[in-house]
Motif scaffolding. Structure first.
Motif, PDB file in Angstrom:
ATOM      1  N   CYS A   1       0.813  -1.225   0.000  1.00 47.66           N
ATOM      2  CA  CYS A   1       0.000   0.000   0.000  1.00 47.66           C
ATOM      3  C   CYS A   1       0.844   1.272   0.000  1.00 47.66           C
ATOM      4  CB  CYS A   1      -0.951  -0.010   1.198  1.00 47.66           C
ATOM      5  SG  CYS A   1      -2.025  -1.472   1.254  1.00 47.66           S
TER       6      CYS A   1
ATOM      7  N   ARG B   1      -9.974   2.419  -1.506  1.00 44.16           N
ATOM      8  CA  ARG B   1     -11.028   1.419  -1.319  1.00 44.16           C
ATOM      9  C   ARG B   1     -11.153   0.525  -2.547  1.00 44.16           C
ATOM     10  NH1 ARG B   1     -17.017   1.897   1.368  1.00 44.16           N
ATOM     11  NH2 ARG B   1     -17.805  -0.097   0.585  1.00 44.16           N
TER      12      ARG B   1
ATOM     13  N   VAL C   1      -8.367  -2.034  -2.448  1.00 41.65           N
ATOM     14  CA  VAL C   1      -8.602  -3.069  -1.438  1.00 41.65           C
ATOM     15  C   VAL C   1      -9.684  -4.038  -1.909  1.00 41.65           C
ATOM     16  CG1 VAL C   1      -9.493  -3.503   0.892  1.00 41.65           C
ATOM     17  CG2 VAL C   1      -7.814  -1.676   0.511  1.00 41.65           C
ATOM     18  N   GLU C   2     -10.762  -3.512  -2.431  1.00 41.47           N
ATOM     19  CA  GLU C   2     -11.857  -4.378  -2.877  1.00 41.47           C
ATOM     20  C   GLU C   2     -11.441  -5.260  -4.044  1.00 41.47           C
ATOM     21  OE1 GLU C   2     -15.782  -1.792  -1.544  1.00 41.47           O
ATOM     22  OE2 GLU C   2     -14.928  -1.446  -3.537  1.00 41.47           O
TER      23      GLU C   2
ATOM     24  N   HIS D   1      -5.816 -11.038   0.878  1.00 38.31           N
ATOM     25  CA  HIS D   1      -6.342 -10.440   2.104  1.00 38.31           C
ATOM     26  C   HIS D   1      -5.221 -10.103   3.094  1.00 38.31           C
ATOM     27  CE1 HIS D   1      -6.713 -14.914   2.534  1.00 38.31           C
ATOM     28  NE2 HIS D   1      -6.043 -14.648   3.638  1.00 38.31           N
TER      29      HIS D   1
ATOM     30  N   PHE E   1      -2.262  -7.177   3.674  1.00 34.15           N
ATOM     31  CA  PHE E   1      -1.955  -5.820   3.233  1.00 34.15           C
ATOM     32  C   PHE E   1      -0.720  -5.299   3.958  1.00 34.15           C
ATOM     33  CE2 PHE E   1      -6.383  -6.661   2.488  1.00 34.15           C
ATOM     34  CZ  PHE E   1      -6.588  -6.170   1.196  1.00 34.15           C
TER      35      PHE E   1
ATOM     36  N   PHE F   1      -5.928   3.899   4.509  1.00 34.10           N
ATOM     37  CA  PHE F   1      -6.325   2.513   4.789  1.00 34.10           C
ATOM     38  C   PHE F   1      -7.267   2.472   5.992  1.00 34.10           C
ATOM     39  CE2 PHE F   1      -6.089  -1.947   5.747  1.00 34.10           C
ATOM     40  CZ  PHE F   1      -5.872  -2.547   4.516  1.00 34.10           C
TER      41      PHE F   1
ATOM     42  N   VAL G   1     -10.683   3.343   4.855  1.00 33.41           N
ATOM     43  CA  VAL G   1     -11.297   2.208   4.155  1.00 33.41           C
ATOM     44  C   VAL G   1     -11.818   1.186   5.168  1.00 33.41           C
ATOM     45  CG1 VAL G   1     -10.877   0.287   2.575  1.00 33.41           C
ATOM     46  CG2 VAL G   1      -9.876   2.539   2.097  1.00 33.41           C
TER      47      VAL G   1
ATOM     48  N   ILE H   1      -8.907  -9.649   7.364  1.00 31.41           N
ATOM     49  CA  ILE H   1      -7.640  -9.390   6.689  1.00 31.41           C
ATOM     50  C   ILE H   1      -6.453  -9.400   7.655  1.00 31.41           C
ATOM     51  CG2 ILE H   1      -8.779  -8.016   4.908  1.00 31.41           C
ATOM     52  CD1 ILE H   1      -7.765  -5.500   6.306  1.00 31.41           C
TER      53      ILE H   1
ATOM     54  N   ILE I   1      -3.139  -7.192   8.543  1.00 32.03           N
ATOM     55  CA  ILE I   1      -2.539  -5.871   8.372  1.00 32.03           C
ATOM     56  C   ILE I   1      -1.111  -5.920   8.904  1.00 32.03           C
ATOM     57  CG2 ILE I   1      -2.675  -3.422   8.925  1.00 32.03           C
ATOM     58  CD1 ILE I   1      -5.661  -3.727   9.309  1.00 32.03           C
TER      59      ILE I   1
END
Length: 325
Positions: free
Chosen positions: A22, A43, A46-47, A55, A57, A72, A75, A86, A88
């Motif tokens: 990201c 967003r 991510v989608e 999933h 990030f 982020f 989002v 997810i 992170i």
């Protein structure tokens, strides 16, 4: 039979084979406020990643000077229940020029690590990180001090797992001696252009090894210790997937053409071939893709569905390094 899998410690968390990096979230590296357009852009990225099974990030406290984490976080607040679905991961340990009176530098002091994590959690709007990476090796690092900082974060429930970035095996080994929590990730630059991770082993006791700076034994150490290897820059800035290659070394152009041929043969994108080459390595390398545009993210969809043959893998390797085995 396929042996591709993620190392043992990763079985503790539901990691996807590919990570969405990201670094581009938040726009420019400046102090300008976050706009709604930047949030929408984040967003959509991510989608799209979730749509193709990504999933996991990857962020860092310095990315776009903190704006990547803020975007982020926005989002996360907009998509109900996303946090629980997810992984992170963020990083700390680099201090940018201009953020205080000092020069740009690395800082893994206990005070800075603890302060950094509080800032990361605040910008993301969450209570804990799944994984924290130490971003770069700090020449002034005190391993015992780092170990104490990580223990405090773990005990406080602020970070569940830890790792490093851009470190060799001996650097990790030293840190692990003073840490009560295991390191489960090492993120390094690896791609068809940055082939030092292969060369370090292949060219042992041979002339080419003199030009290699990738730390010998790191791949083997991480495999032996069940440390997940992540590859940043796995697409080599698009050099093999359609980017203009004029002015590059001849091996880039030849390898780009070979990638295109393999992609056409399988009816997949060149990006899928380049990532599949990395992911065939027995270490179970997890590419960290840095795209934010949905169409670019979708290009990686088939990477986990194809398996290059040994001959194809060696063809690409030999083409990239410009010599026969």
């Amino acid at each position: 039979m396929t042996y591709r899998q993620l190392p043992l410690h990763y079985h503790q968390i539901p990691a996807s084979p590919i990570v969405l990096g990201c670094m581009r979230f938040g726009g420019a590296w400046d102090g300008q406020p976050i706009t709604n357009d930047l949030v929408v852009e984040g967003r959509q990225a991510v989608e799209t990643a979730l749509e193709i099974g990504i999933h996991h990030f990857d962020l860092a406290d310095i990315y776009t000077r903190g704006k990547a984490e803020r975007v982020f976080g926005r989002v996360l607040s907009e998509i109900g229940g996303l946090r629980e679905q997810i992984i992170i991961q963020s990083k700390c340990g680099i201090r940018l020029a201009g953020e205080d009176e000092g020069p740009q530098r690395y800082d893994t002091s206990e005070a800075h690590i603890l302060k950094s994590v509080d800032g990361i959690l605040s910008r993301l709007g969450i209570d804990y990180l799944d994984i924290l990476l130490l971003h770069r090796p700090d020449p002034l690092a005190h391993p015992q001090e780092i170990g104490e900082a990580l223990a405090k974060l773990h005990q406080a429930g602020k970070v569940r797992h830890f790792g490093v970035s851009n470190m060799g095996s001996e650097q990790i080994r030293l840190l692990q001696m003073y840490s009560r929590v295991p390191f489960i990730v090492n993120q390094l630059e690896m791609s068809l252009d940055k082939i030092g991770f292969v060369e370090a082993g292949v060219t042992v006791n041979r002339e080419p090894s003199k030009q290699n700076v990738f730390p010998y034994g790191t791949m083997e150490f991480c495999q032996a210790e069940h440390i997940q290897l992540q590859a940043w820059g796995p697409l080599a800035q698009g050099r093999f997937t359609g980017r203009v290659v004029e002015g590059q070394r001849p091996e880039i152009k030849a390898t780009s053409e070979l990638v295109a041929q393999m992609a056409a043969k399988r009816d997949v994108t060149p990006e899928a071939i380049v990532l599949a080459w990395l992911m065939k390595h027995p270490a179970g390398i997890q590419p960290v893709i840095g795209s934010i545009r949905p169409e670019r993210i979708l290009a990686y969809r088939d990477a986990t569905q194809i398996e290059l043959t040994r001959d194809e893998w060696y063809e690409l390797y030999s083409s990239s390094c410009g010599r026969r085995m």
